[in-house]
Scaffold this motif. Structure first.
Motif, PDB file in Angstrom:
ATOM      1  N   UNK A  23      -3.699  10.021  -2.437  1.00  0.00           N
ATOM      2  CA  UNK A  23      -3.937   8.748  -3.099  1.00  0.00           C
ATOM      3  C   UNK A  23      -3.304   7.594  -2.339  1.00  0.00           C
ATOM      4  N   UNK A  24      -3.826   6.407  -2.586  1.00  0.00           N
ATOM      5  CA  UNK A  24      -3.422   5.190  -1.863  1.00  0.00           C
ATOM      6  C   UNK A  24      -3.486   4.036  -2.859  1.00  0.00           C
ATOM      7  N   UNK A  25      -2.330   3.644  -3.370  1.00  0.00           N
ATOM      8  CA  UNK A  25      -2.255   2.614  -4.410  1.00  0.00           C
ATOM      9  C   UNK A  25      -2.008   1.258  -3.762  1.00  0.00           C
ATOM     10  N   UNK A  26      -2.922   0.311  -3.981  1.00  0.00           N
ATOM     11  CA  UNK A  26      -2.803  -1.020  -3.389  1.00  0.00           C
ATOM     12  C   UNK A  26      -2.438  -2.043  -4.454  1.00  0.00           C
ATOM     13  N   UNK A  40     -18.471  -9.518   9.299  1.00  0.00           N
ATOM     14  CA  UNK A  40     -19.335  -9.573  10.483  1.00  0.00           C
ATOM     15  C   UNK A  40     -18.659 -10.310  11.631  1.00  0.00           C
ATOM     16  N   UNK A  41     -17.603 -11.053  11.326  1.00  0.00           N
ATOM     17  CA  UNK A  41     -16.960 -11.850  12.376  1.00  0.00           C
ATOM     18  C   UNK A  41     -15.510 -11.478  12.626  1.00  0.00           C
ATOM     19  N   UNK A  42     -14.958 -10.628  11.829  1.00  0.00           N
ATOM     20  CA  UNK A  42     -13.547 -10.272  11.999  1.00  0.00           C
ATOM     21  C   UNK A  42     -13.336  -8.851  11.492  1.00  0.00           C
ATOM     22  N   UNK A  43     -12.461  -8.112  12.141  1.00  0.00           N
ATOM     23  CA  UNK A  43     -12.269  -6.718  11.715  1.00  0.00           C
ATOM     24  C   UNK A  43     -10.906  -6.219  12.144  1.00  0.00           C
ATOM     25  N   UNK A  44     -10.056  -5.895  11.188  1.00  0.00           N
ATOM     26  CA  UNK A  44      -8.768  -5.306  11.518  1.00  0.00           C
ATOM     27  C   UNK A  44      -8.179  -4.650  10.279  1.00  0.00           C
ATOM     28  N   UNK A  45      -7.195  -3.806  10.522  1.00  0.00           N
ATOM     29  CA  UNK A  45      -6.501  -3.085   9.457  1.00  0.00           C
ATOM     30  C   UNK A  45      -5.126  -3.725   9.337  1.00  0.00           C
ATOM     31  N   UNK A  46      -4.929  -4.513   8.280  1.00  0.00           N
ATOM     32  CA  UNK A  46      -3.732  -5.358   8.272  1.00  0.00           C
ATOM     33  C   UNK A  46      -2.567  -4.850   7.439  1.00  0.00           C
ATOM     34  N   UNK A  47      -2.797  -4.045   6.446  1.00  0.00           N
ATOM     35  CA  UNK A  47      -1.697  -3.472   5.669  1.00  0.00           C
ATOM     36  C   UNK A  47      -1.925  -1.971   5.565  1.00  0.00           C
ATOM     37  N   UNK A  48      -0.890  -1.221   5.962  1.00  0.00           N
ATOM     38  CA  UNK A  48      -1.003   0.225   6.024  1.00  0.00           C
ATOM     39  C   UNK A  48      -0.064   0.876   5.018  1.00  0.00           C
ATOM     40  N   UNK A  49      -0.497   2.042   4.542  1.00  0.00           N
ATOM     41  CA  UNK A  49       0.415   2.857   3.751  1.00  0.00           C
ATOM     42  C   UNK A  49       1.441   3.503   4.658  1.00  0.00           C
ATOM     43  N   UNK A  50       2.397   4.181   4.022  1.00  0.00           N
ATOM     44  CA  UNK A  50       3.508   4.766   4.780  1.00  0.00           C
ATOM     45  C   UNK A  50       3.124   6.099   5.421  1.00  0.00           C
ATOM     46  N   UNK A  54       0.873  -1.172   0.000  1.00  0.00           N
ATOM     47  CA  UNK A  54       0.000   0.000   0.000  1.00  0.00           C
ATOM     48  C   UNK A  54       0.910   1.222   0.000  1.00  0.00           C
ATOM     49  N   UNK A  55       0.837   2.005  -1.060  1.00  0.00           N
ATOM     50  CA  UNK A  55       1.752   3.130  -1.235  1.00  0.00           C
ATOM     51  C   UNK A  55       0.957   4.412  -1.413  1.00  0.00           C
ATOM     52  N   UNK A  56       1.266   5.400  -0.600  1.00  0.00           N
ATOM     53  CA  UNK A  56       0.542   6.664  -0.624  1.00  0.00           C
ATOM     54  C   UNK A  56       1.321   7.755  -1.352  1.00  0.00           C
ATOM     55  N   UNK A  57       0.604   8.795  -1.714  1.00  0.00           N
ATOM     56  CA  UNK A  57       1.227   9.941  -2.367  1.00  0.00           C
ATOM     57  C   UNK A  57       2.042  10.744  -1.356  1.00  0.00           C
ATOM     58  N   UNK A  58       2.827  11.684  -1.860  1.00  0.00           N
ATOM     59  CA  UNK A  58       3.781  12.387  -1.023  1.00  0.00           C
ATOM     60  C   UNK A  58       3.194  13.553  -0.232  1.00  0.00           C
TER      61      UNK A  58
END
Lengths: 121, 110
Positions: free
Chosen positions: A21-24, A103-113, A4-8
């Motif tokens: 922007x957030x390019x996955x 409905x049974x699981x929730x998390x943020x697993x890959x983050x941008x910089x 996951x790569x974000x703009x500057x």
């Protein structure tokens, strides 16, 4: 591998708008959502909202309603955050993250910089 | 949606255990087992270390464990290492498909 790569970093004047922007890549883009989180200097993480990459449905934090818009471009597997009428307290690092919520699981697993947005006259 | 309540800071010596609490309401933490915890070293992106209140993602040390009772979730770190010094945030799923973070806890390893 998932990336996951974000703009500057950007500097904006009060009252202006910003688009981050957030390019996955590395996974089936439309099988997950994207959540946006920000962190103001010296403050904690703040949930800004979520967008489904499948349907484009959104949910925004109540305190940002009317100023924020999240969109998706499935052709480029990119998510966008638009924030308008910027104020000095919008100065923050903005993060996007892959949202693995069901409905049974929730998390943020890959983050941008992270993208530093500075609002200053 | 108000932020979940975490202690502002905790500290411990290397080898010790610490626990960070995360208190919400019956509308968020109390209604769902969908609490996650994130480790955040300043300057880096946050990293998920616990999800569904008690589960560890692949690759996360078993020194990290989570629990939940009623409206309060907890993160325990055992065998503290210097590298555990970071900010820790809880996050809960909330009504109408929103999320809410805790205010964050700064862990100092003495």
């Amino acid at each position: 591998q998932v990336q996951v790569v974000q703009s500057g970093a950007v500097v904006k004047k009060p009252g202006a708008s910003v688009k981050v922007s957030c390019k996955a890549s590395g996974y089936t883009f439309t099988s997950y959502g994207i959540t946006w989180v920000r962190q103001a200097p010296g403050q904690g993480l703040e949930w800004m909202g979520w967008i489904s990459a499948y349907s484009g449905n959104t949910n925004y934090a109540q305190n940002l309603q009317g100023r924020v818009a999240m969109t998706i471009d499935t052709s480029t597997t990119t998510a966008y955050l638009d924030l308008k009428s910027l104020r000095s307290d919008d100065t923050a690092v903005y993060y996007c993250a892959r949202d693995s919520c069901t409905s049974t699981s929730c998390y943020l697993d890959y983050w941008g910089q992270g993208t530093l947005v500075t609002v200053s006259s | 949606q108000s932020a979940l309540t975490q202690p502002a800071s905790v500290s411990g010596s290397p080898g010790q255990s610490i626990t960070i609490s995360c208190t919400g309401t019956s509308s968020d933490v109390g209604s769902y087992n969908l609490v996650s915890w994130y480790q955040h070293h300043p300057g880096n992106a946050p990293k998920v270390i616990i999800y569904e209140a008690t589960k560890r993602p692949s690759g996360v040390s078993n020194r990290f464990s989570g629990s939940k009772s009623g409206n309060t979730a907890s993160l325990t770190i055992s065998g503290l290492l210097a590298e555990d010094e970071a900010d820790y945030y809880c996050c809960s799923y909330a009504p109408t498909n929103t999320r809410v973070f805790g205010g964050g806890t700064k862990l100092t390893v003495l």
